[in-house]
Design a protein around this motif. Structure first.
Motif, PDB file in Angstrom:
ATOM      1  N   GLN A 155       0.836  -1.189   0.000  1.00  0.00           N
ATOM      2  CA  GLN A 155       0.000   0.000   0.000  1.00  0.00           C
ATOM      3  C   GLN A 155       0.881   1.253   0.000  1.00  0.00           C
ATOM      4  O   GLN A 155       2.100   1.182   0.091  1.00  0.00           O
ATOM      5  N   THR A 156       0.260   2.400  -0.107  1.00  0.00           N
ATOM      6  CA  THR A 156       1.011   3.643  -0.246  1.00  0.00           C
ATOM      7  C   THR A 156       1.907   3.920   0.951  1.00  0.00           C
ATOM      8  O   THR A 156       2.996   4.474   0.805  1.00  0.00           O
ATOM      9  N   GLY A 157       1.467   3.524   2.142  1.00  0.00           N
ATOM     10  CA  GLY A 157       2.300   3.690   3.324  1.00  0.00           C
ATOM     11  C   GLY A 157       3.599   2.914   3.198  1.00  0.00           C
ATOM     12  O   GLY A 157       4.665   3.384   3.618  1.00  0.00           O
ATOM     13  N   ASP A 158       3.521   1.727   2.617  1.00  0.00           N
ATOM     14  CA  ASP A 158       4.703   0.900   2.373  1.00  0.00           C
ATOM     15  C   ASP A 158       5.660   1.635   1.428  1.00  0.00           C
ATOM     16  O   ASP A 158       6.867   1.740   1.679  1.00  0.00           O
ATOM     17  N   LEU A 159       5.123   2.162   0.348  1.00  0.00           N
ATOM     18  CA  LEU A 159       5.947   2.878  -0.626  1.00  0.00           C
ATOM     19  C   LEU A 159       6.577   4.127  -0.005  1.00  0.00           C
ATOM     20  O   LEU A 159       7.739   4.460  -0.281  1.00  0.00           O
ATOM     21  N   ALA A 160       5.816   4.816   0.845  1.00  0.00           N
ATOM     22  CA  ALA A 160       6.313   6.036   1.478  1.00  0.00           C
ATOM     23  C   ALA A 160       7.466   5.737   2.431  1.00  0.00           C
ATOM     24  O   ALA A 160       8.475   6.459   2.452  1.00  0.00           O
ATOM     25  N   VAL A 161       7.328   4.655   3.211  1.00  0.00           N
ATOM     26  CA  VAL A 161       8.384   4.304   4.156  1.00  0.00           C
ATOM     27  C   VAL A 161       9.625   3.808   3.426  1.00  0.00           C
ATOM     28  O   VAL A 161      10.759   4.053   3.856  1.00  0.00           O
ATOM     29  N   GLN A 162       9.433   3.140   2.313  1.00  0.00           N
ATOM     30  CA  GLN A 162      10.575   2.685   1.517  1.00  0.00           C
ATOM     31  C   GLN A 162      11.446   3.861   1.072  1.00  0.00           C
ATOM     32  O   GLN A 162      12.676   3.740   0.994  1.00  0.00           O
ATOM     33  N   LYS A 163      10.813   4.987   0.769  1.00  0.00           N
ATOM     34  CA  LYS A 163      11.573   6.162   0.331  1.00  0.00           C
ATOM     35  C   LYS A 163      12.436   6.720   1.458  1.00  0.00           C
ATOM     36  O   LYS A 163      13.459   7.357   1.209  1.00  0.00           O
ATOM     37  N   VAL A 164      12.029   6.481   2.691  1.00  0.00           N
ATOM     38  CA  VAL A 164      12.785   6.973   3.849  1.00  0.00           C
ATOM     39  C   VAL A 164      13.846   5.971   4.291  1.00  0.00           C
ATOM     40  O   VAL A 164      15.010   6.316   4.495  1.00  0.00           O
ATOM     41  N   GLN A 168      14.704  -2.286   0.787  1.00  0.00           N
ATOM     42  CA  GLN A 168      15.130  -3.556   1.374  1.00  0.00           C
ATOM     43  C   GLN A 168      15.380  -3.464   2.874  1.00  0.00           C
ATOM     44  O   GLN A 168      15.928  -4.392   3.474  1.00  0.00           O
ATOM     45  N   SER A 169      14.990  -2.371   3.479  1.00  0.00           N
ATOM     46  CA  SER A 169      15.264  -2.184   4.902  1.00  0.00           C
ATOM     47  C   SER A 169      14.588  -3.253   5.749  1.00  0.00           C
ATOM     48  O   SER A 169      13.389  -3.537   5.589  1.00  0.00           O
ATOM     49  N   THR A 170      15.346  -3.817   6.665  1.00  0.00           N
ATOM     50  CA  THR A 170      14.799  -4.821   7.578  1.00  0.00           C
ATOM     51  C   THR A 170      13.974  -4.182   8.692  1.00  0.00           C
ATOM     52  O   THR A 170      13.336  -4.892   9.477  1.00  0.00           O
ATOM     53  N   LYS A 171      13.972  -2.856   8.740  1.00  0.00           N
ATOM     54  CA  LYS A 171      13.172  -2.160   9.744  1.00  0.00           C
ATOM     55  C   LYS A 171      11.695  -2.102   9.361  1.00  0.00           C
ATOM     56  O   LYS A 171      10.846  -1.823  10.210  1.00  0.00           O
ATOM     57  N   GLY A 188       3.059  -3.459  20.922  1.00  0.00           N
ATOM     58  CA  GLY A 188       4.436  -3.101  21.208  1.00  0.00           C
ATOM     59  C   GLY A 188       5.472  -3.747  20.314  1.00  0.00           C
ATOM     60  O   GLY A 188       6.686  -3.631  20.558  1.00  0.00           O
ATOM     61  N   GLY A 189       5.020  -4.407  19.256  1.00  0.00           N
ATOM     62  CA  GLY A 189       5.958  -5.077  18.354  1.00  0.00           C
ATOM     63  C   GLY A 189       6.644  -4.150  17.376  1.00  0.00           C
ATOM     64  O   GLY A 189       7.663  -4.517  16.766  1.00  0.00           O
ATOM     65  N   VAL A 190       6.093  -2.960  17.176  1.00  0.00           N
ATOM     66  CA  VAL A 190       6.707  -1.941  16.322  1.00  0.00           C
ATOM     67  C   VAL A 190       6.610  -0.597  17.046  1.00  0.00           C
ATOM     68  O   VAL A 190       5.833  -0.449  17.990  1.00  0.00           O
ATOM     69  N   GLU A 191       7.391   0.366  16.591  1.00  0.00           N
ATOM     70  CA  GLU A 191       7.405   1.678  17.242  1.00  0.00           C
ATOM     71  C   GLU A 191       6.515   2.705  16.560  1.00  0.00           C
ATOM     72  O   GLU A 191       6.166   3.731  17.147  1.00  0.00           O
ATOM     73  N   ALA A 192       6.148   2.435  15.305  1.00  0.00           N
ATOM     74  CA  ALA A 192       5.278   3.348  14.567  1.00  0.00           C
ATOM     75  C   ALA A 192       4.602   2.590  13.439  1.00  0.00           C
ATOM     76  O   ALA A 192       5.015   1.482  13.071  1.00  0.00           O
ATOM     77  N   MET A 193       3.545   3.175  12.906  1.00  0.00           N
ATOM     78  CA  MET A 193       2.832   2.588  11.782  1.00  0.00           C
ATOM     79  C   MET A 193       2.493   3.710  10.813  1.00  0.00           C
ATOM     80  O   MET A 193       2.086   4.804  11.227  1.00  0.00           O
ATOM     81  N   VAL A 194       2.658   3.471   9.518  1.00  0.00           N
ATOM     82  CA  VAL A 194       2.415   4.502   8.503  1.00  0.00           C
ATOM     83  C   VAL A 194       1.346   4.022   7.527  1.00  0.00           C
ATOM     84  O   VAL A 194       1.423   2.911   6.992  1.00  0.00           O
ATOM     85  N   SER A 195       0.341   4.871   7.314  1.00  0.00           N
ATOM     86  CA  SER A 195      -0.711   4.551   6.346  1.00  0.00           C
ATOM     87  C   SER A 195      -1.463   5.828   5.987  1.00  0.00           C
ATOM     88  O   SER A 195      -1.131   6.922   6.448  1.00  0.00           O
TER      89      SER A 195
END
Length: 263
Positions: A155-164, A168-171, A188-195
């Motif tokens: 989804q677009t959030g995935d594409l947006a985070v990839q740009k940052v 291939q980031s394991t984060k 608590g499994g992640v520190e943030a979520m983007v969408s």
């Protein structure tokens, strides 16, 4: 069997075979071609993206995209049938002909334009960063300092985070849907979520605003949703555009918008 009767039987069977197979008999009625007015457009959607598409308690499809497409079909005098489909297979099903239209909060991007056509934009959206209430967030660069950031796959959030963070980031922690990604944040499994902001806002409103902070990030800019059709299918795209213009002019678009996004 007498020869005379045998010949008559053969002649009768030959006639039946030709008729059943639609042979050279000019009097045979062939099935009429389906006209454009009679065609039912198969609309693919992934019902895990409220308030744009989801299911009610009784299993019925609901949401902004669903209501909008139904209103457009009514205004444009065409028929639609919705098909709930996993997100990661929507575009492949569109391209192989199983779907005619995708109405599922699809962001128009230059990359997607290479493999599909879009209607005119019908909704403006911006990405937001969701964090726990206890965590302070100030800028997009802070994603680099996090161990894991959740997104919905493709989804677009995935594409947006990839740009940052890099493709291939394991984060980047990918999940099948926005609710699953947010649930991981809650656990608590992640520190943030983007969408998409509207989707995050809808989830937080329904599941407890006290748990999360919605962070607006100006660097993400404004994106636009469009209805996707097969590459080169300008006829369907134009049909959708004309119908969209009609419901905007009639005020029906505004009524549907208010139903899902009024505060």
């Amino acid at each position: 069997m007498k020869i005379k009767h045998w010949l008559a039987t053969v002649a009768m069977c030959s006639t039946l075979v030709l008729t059943a197979c639609g042979g050279s008999n000019n009097n045979s009625a062939s099935a009429p071609a389906q006209s454009g007015a009679d065609k039912i457009y198969i609309v693919g959607t992934n019902a895990e993206f409220a308030p744009f598409e989801s299911r009610t308690a009784d299993g019925s499809l609901t949401g902004f995209d669903i209501d909008l497409m139904n209103a457009m079909a009514n205004a444009g005098n065409f028929k639609v049938q919705f098909k709930d489909h996993p997100w990661d297979g929507l575009f492949a099903s569109l391209n192989n002909g199983d779907l005619d239209i995708v109405a599922s909060g699809v962001t128009i991007t230059e990359e997607r334009k290479q493999s599909m056509n879009f209607s005119d934009p019908y909704f403006d959206i911006s990405m937001m960063v969701l964090t726990p209430k206890t965590k302070n967030f100030h800028s997009l660069a802070e994603l680099n300092n996090m161990h894991r950031v959740a997104v919905a796959t493709g989804q677009t959030g995935d594409l947006a985070v990839q740009k940052v963070l890099g493709a291939q980031s394991t984060k980047i922690a990918r999940f099948d849907s926005v609710p699953l990604a947010i649930k991981e944040l809650e656990n608590g499994g992640v520190e943030a979520m983007v969408s998409d902001g509207a989707v995050i806002s809808n989830y937080v409103k329904a599941n407890g605003a006290g748990k999360f902070t919605i962070n607006k990030v100006p660097e993400f800019g404004i994106d636009h949703y469009g209805f996707a059709v097969r590459k080169g299918d300008t006829e369907t795209a134009e049909m959708l555009n004309e119908a969209l213009k009609k419901i905007r002019a009639s005020g029906e678009y505004d009524k549907i918008y208010a139903k899902y996004f009024s505060n």
